[in-house]
Design a protein around this motif. Structure first.
Motif, PDB file in Angstrom:
ATOM      1  N   GLY A  14      48.831  42.313  46.838  1.00 32.26           N
ATOM      2  CA  GLY A  14      49.721  41.339  46.802  1.00 32.26           C
ATOM      3  C   GLY A  14      50.825  41.333  47.838  1.00 32.26           C
ATOM      4  N   GLU A  15      50.617  42.439  48.746  1.00 34.72           N
ATOM      5  CA  GLU A  15      51.688  42.391  49.960  1.00 34.72           C
ATOM      6  C   GLU A  15      51.273  41.419  50.993  1.00 34.72           C
ATOM      7  N   PRO A  16      52.031  40.897  51.874  1.00 34.32           N
ATOM      8  CA  PRO A  16      52.017  40.086  52.890  1.00 34.32           C
ATOM      9  C   PRO A  16      50.608  40.558  53.625  1.00 34.32           C
ATOM     10  N   LEU A  17      49.875  39.380  54.342  1.00 37.88           N
ATOM     11  CA  LEU A  17      48.634  39.744  54.723  1.00 37.88           C
ATOM     12  C   LEU A  17      48.618  40.917  55.703  1.00 37.88           C
ATOM     13  N   SER A  18      49.575  40.851  56.456  1.00 40.63           N
ATOM     14  CA  SER A  18      49.288  42.171  57.493  1.00 40.63           C
ATOM     15  C   SER A  18      49.613  43.436  56.851  1.00 40.63           C
ATOM     16  N   ILE A  19      50.403  43.681  55.995  1.00 31.12           N
ATOM     17  CA  ILE A  19      50.661  44.920  55.060  1.00 31.12           C
ATOM     18  C   ILE A  19      49.300  45.174  54.103  1.00 31.12           C
ATOM     19  N   ASP A  20      48.827  43.932  53.604  1.00 34.44           N
ATOM     20  CA  ASP A  20      47.479  44.170  52.850  1.00 34.44           C
ATOM     21  C   ASP A  20      46.359  44.539  53.407  1.00 34.44           C
ATOM     22  N   LEU A  42      34.473  44.282  53.142  1.00 35.61           N
ATOM     23  CA  LEU A  42      34.992  43.062  53.839  1.00 35.61           C
ATOM     24  C   LEU A  42      35.161  41.853  52.874  1.00 35.61           C
ATOM     25  N   ALA A  43      33.904  41.579  52.207  1.00 31.49           N
ATOM     26  CA  ALA A  43      33.649  40.381  51.205  1.00 31.49           C
ATOM     27  C   ALA A  43      34.731  40.472  50.181  1.00 31.49           C
ATOM     28  N   ILE A  44      34.959  41.738  49.504  1.00 35.38           N
ATOM     29  CA  ILE A  44      35.950  41.966  48.409  1.00 35.38           C
ATOM     30  C   ILE A  44      37.359  41.416  49.020  1.00 35.38           C
ATOM     31  N   TRP A  45      37.750  42.148  50.115  1.00 36.41           N
ATOM     32  CA  TRP A  45      38.987  41.771  50.777  1.00 36.41           C
ATOM     33  C   TRP A  45      39.255  40.292  51.184  1.00 36.41           C
ATOM     34  N   LEU A  46      38.053  39.552  51.717  1.00 38.60           N
ATOM     35  CA  LEU A  46      38.257  38.268  52.125  1.00 38.60           C
ATOM     36  C   LEU A  46      38.208  37.488  50.777  1.00 38.60           C
ATOM     37  N   GLY A  47      37.649  37.710  49.528  1.00 35.63           N
ATOM     38  CA  GLY A  47      37.735  37.054  48.331  1.00 35.63           C
ATOM     39  C   GLY A  47      38.736  37.158  47.573  1.00 35.63           C
ATOM     40  N   SER A  48      39.711  38.149  47.933  1.00 32.77           N
ATOM     41  CA  SER A  48      40.876  38.347  46.992  1.00 32.77           C
ATOM     42  C   SER A  48      41.676  37.076  47.047  1.00 32.77           C
ATOM     43  N   THR A  49      42.492  36.865  46.096  1.00 36.13           N
ATOM     44  CA  THR A  49      43.246  35.726  46.086  1.00 36.13           C
ATOM     45  C   THR A  49      44.557  35.652  47.145  1.00 36.13           C
ATOM     46  N   PRO A  50      45.170  36.745  47.473  1.00 37.80           N
ATOM     47  CA  PRO A  50      46.420  36.723  48.459  1.00 37.80           C
ATOM     48  C   PRO A  50      45.473  36.412  49.925  1.00 37.80           C
ATOM     49  N   PRO A 151      54.914  61.646  50.825  1.00 35.94           N
ATOM     50  CA  PRO A 151      53.998  61.931  52.040  1.00 35.94           C
ATOM     51  C   PRO A 151      52.940  62.105  52.047  1.00 35.94           C
ATOM     52  N   GLU A 152      52.035  62.059  51.013  1.00 36.84           N
ATOM     53  CA  GLU A 152      50.730  62.144  50.493  1.00 36.84           C
ATOM     54  C   GLU A 152      50.027  60.813  50.362  1.00 36.84           C
ATOM     55  N   CYS A 153      50.832  59.954  50.498  1.00 35.36           N
ATOM     56  CA  CYS A 153      50.447  58.378  50.310  1.00 35.36           C
ATOM     57  C   CYS A 153      50.319  57.723  51.782  1.00 35.36           C
ATOM     58  N   ILE A 154      49.382  56.849  52.094  1.00 37.04           N
ATOM     59  CA  ILE A 154      49.394  56.334  53.237  1.00 37.04           C
ATOM     60  C   ILE A 154      49.522  54.654  53.054  1.00 37.04           C
ATOM     61  N   LEU A 155      49.934  54.239  52.153  1.00 33.66           N
ATOM     62  CA  LEU A 155      50.143  52.888  51.780  1.00 33.66           C
ATOM     63  C   LEU A 155      51.711  52.300  52.454  1.00 33.66           C
ATOM     64  N   HIS A 156      51.724  51.064  52.821  1.00 34.87           N
ATOM     65  CA  HIS A 156      52.786  50.282  53.320  1.00 34.87           C
ATOM     66  C   HIS A 156      53.343  49.350  52.207  1.00 34.87           C
TER      67      HIS A 156
END
Length: 190
Positions: A14-20, A42-50, A151-156
């Motif tokens: 649900g983050e903006p596309l670049s962050i997603d 890739l299919a899962i990512w492309l198929g997600s609503t956002p 520091p152990e998380c790589i999410l933005h």
């Protein structure tokens, strides 16, 4: 895009596309994960609503060519977020290489102004749109593009809080873990 895809397994969406796109990699108790380790993810990512909403009418196949271009964009974005606001030369080159593959075409039609994204090949659409989205975030509030403070998380995330003080990818996840660690240290149990 087929609707019978597995659920998106990522902990933060649900983050903006670049962050997603950056958040297609994550670490949890089971280890390191990469949603884009194959065309199934890739299919899962492309198929997600956002993502579908961000790409609009643009149709890119969930194939190796699209995956390769999307991984180029993710690498470029990774370099950019690590160096905001003083971008390194490698990050700039990588981002501009993706941006060179598309453009925004403006026109006036009988029903009014129109904007259309044009890319060299349909497989460039998601990659180009993600990097273009990052430019929008930079133009708006670059200081709000942040890595999780764990520091152990790589999410933005892109901080949309009123006062701009969000620190965690998720208060329910990393935020609560940090609060628990502080409590244990304070009480001498950790």
């Amino acid at each position: 895009m087929p609707r019978n895809l597995p659920a998106d397994p990522r902990p933060l969406t649900g983050e903006p596309l670049s962050i997603d796109l950056l958040n297609t990699r994550w670490i949890d108790a089971a280890g390191y994960h990469d949603l884009l380790d194959g065309v199934g993810g890739l299919a899962i990512w492309l198929g997600s609503t956002p993502v579908r909403d961000a790409l609009g009418e643009m149709n890119a196949p969930a194939d190796e060519d699209t995956l390769d271009k999307l991984l180029q964009a993710r690498t470029a974005l990774d370099g950019l977020v690590r160096t905001v606001p003083a971008f390194g030369d490698d990050a700039l080159r990588a981002a501009n290489a993706v941006l060179d593959r598309g453009r925004i075409h403006r026109s006036l039609r009988p029903d009014g102004p129109a904007t259309e994204i044009r890319v060299d090949l349909p497989s460039w659409g998601p990659a180009w749109t993600a990097v273009e989205d990052f430019l929008r975030l930079l133009a708006d509030r670059p200081e709000r593009v942040r890595p999780c403070a764990n520091p152990e998380c790589i999410l933005h995330f892109y901080d949309v809080s009123k006062n701009g003080t969000r620190r965690w990818c998720s208060m329910a996840g990393c935020g609560n873990r940090a609060k628990a660690m502080r409590h244990y240290r304070r009480t001498g149990r950790g």
